[in-house]
Scaffold this active site. Sequence first.
Site, PDB file in Angstrom:
ATOM      1  N   HIS A   1       7.081   1.717 -10.497  1.00 49.12           N
ATOM      2  CA  HIS A   1       6.222   1.058 -10.065  1.00 49.12           C
ATOM      3  C   HIS A   1       4.923   1.670 -10.753  1.00 49.12           C
ATOM      4  O   HIS A   1       4.805   2.598 -11.206  1.00 49.12           O
ATOM      5  CB  HIS A   1       6.454   1.558  -8.459  1.00 49.12           C
TER       6      HIS A   1
ATOM      7  N   HIS B   1       1.229   2.388 -10.271  1.00 47.14           N
ATOM      8  CA  HIS B   1      -0.009   2.650  -9.177  1.00 47.14           C
ATOM      9  C   HIS B   1      -1.131   1.868  -9.711  1.00 47.14           C
ATOM     10  O   HIS B   1      -1.674   1.782 -10.738  1.00 47.14           O
ATOM     11  CB  HIS B   1      -0.095   4.276  -9.241  1.00 47.14           C
TER      12      HIS B   1
ATOM     13  N   VAL C   1       9.917   8.480  -7.088  1.00 48.94           N
ATOM     14  CA  VAL C   1      10.718   7.267  -6.673  1.00 48.94           C
ATOM     15  C   VAL C   1      11.160   6.802  -8.106  1.00 48.94           C
ATOM     16  O   VAL C   1      10.567   6.286  -8.576  1.00 48.94           O
ATOM     17  CB  VAL C   1      10.061   6.290  -5.731  1.00 48.94           C
TER      18      VAL C   1
ATOM     19  N   ARG D   1       0.778  -1.219  -0.137  1.00 46.71           N
ATOM     20  CA  ARG D   1       0.181   0.022   0.006  1.00 46.71           C
ATOM     21  C   ARG D   1       0.780   1.243  -0.134  1.00 46.71           C
ATOM     22  O   ARG D   1       1.966   1.273   0.755  1.00 46.71           O
ATOM     23  CB  ARG D   1      -0.835  -0.052   1.225  1.00 46.71           C
TER      24      ARG D   1
HETATM   25  P1  5GP Z   1       5.714   8.556  -8.027  1.00 44.97           P
HETATM   26  O1  5GP Z   1       5.456   9.826  -7.462  1.00 44.97           O
HETATM   27  O2  5GP Z   1       7.224   8.216  -8.059  1.00 44.97           O
HETATM   28  O3  5GP Z   1       4.962   7.915  -9.270  1.00 44.97           O
HETATM   29  O4  5GP Z   1       4.951   7.559  -6.946  1.00 44.97           O
HETATM   30  C1  5GP Z   1       5.726   7.171  -5.785  1.00 44.97           C
HETATM   31  C2  5GP Z   1       4.815   6.833  -4.695  1.00 44.97           C
HETATM   32  O5  5GP Z   1       5.607   6.173  -3.642  1.00 44.97           O
HETATM   33  C3  5GP Z   1       4.105   7.982  -4.061  1.00 44.97           C
HETATM   34  O6  5GP Z   1       2.516   7.667  -4.283  1.00 44.97           O
HETATM   35  C4  5GP Z   1       4.378   7.952  -2.663  1.00 44.97           C
HETATM   36  O7  5GP Z   1       3.475   8.314  -1.437  1.00 44.97           O
HETATM   37  C5  5GP Z   1       4.961   6.422  -2.336  1.00 44.97           C
HETATM   38  N1  5GP Z   1       5.971   6.431  -1.468  1.00 44.97           N
HETATM   39  C6  5GP Z   1       7.096   7.074  -1.181  1.00 44.97           C
HETATM   40  N2  5GP Z   1       7.963   6.473  -0.431  1.00 44.97           N
HETATM   41  C7  5GP Z   1       7.298   5.314   0.212  1.00 44.97           C
HETATM   42  C8  5GP Z   1       7.410   4.423   1.061  1.00 44.97           C
HETATM   43  O8  5GP Z   1       8.685   4.480   1.969  1.00 44.97           O
HETATM   44  N3  5GP Z   1       6.431   3.515   1.468  1.00 44.97           N
HETATM   45  C9  5GP Z   1       5.527   3.252   0.666  1.00 44.97           C
HETATM   46  N4  5GP Z   1       4.517   2.176   0.814  1.00 44.97           N
HETATM   47  N5  5GP Z   1       5.101   4.342  -0.402  1.00 44.97           N
HETATM   48  C10 5GP Z   1       6.041   5.236  -0.501  1.00 44.97           C
END
Ligand code: 5GP
Length: 121
Positions: A102, A104, A98, A31
Amino acid sequence: MTEADCIFCRIAAGTAPADELYRDEAIIAFRDLHPQAPVHVLVVPREHIPSLLDLEPRHAEIVGRLHLVARSLAERLAVADRGYRTVFNCGNEAGQSVWHIHLHLLAGRPMGWPPWPATGG
Ligand code: 5GP
Ligand code: ZN
């Protein structure tokens, strides 16, 4: 960003905590820490691939498998029938924060389209 300080590599290795929903030899799902919908799960390859721009032909299968895991989780979490959204963010303007790819999985509320209002350009 190396694998040693990549948060998703650390979650995959079990050295950082996560609310894990799925794990196999190549994929983990957990999650999101800051959920943007009632169901917000990240489906992540265990291999450290920094961005979609780093994908190689050998990754074709794993990218497909991320979607199969997302579908299976949507079914398990009882949101498949009402609908769900999958998103890869690639790069700064897409909001990638990140640098380990990944998928979503978002569900549990109506999703607008486009995902947010254009602010110009
Ligand atoms: P992005 O912005 O790269 O598409 O998505 C990164 C996602 O990773 C964000 O929705 C953020 O909330 C989530 N995220 C960042 N660090 C962590 C973490 O340490 N644990 C979890 N479970 N989610 C994380
Ligand atoms: Zn990583």
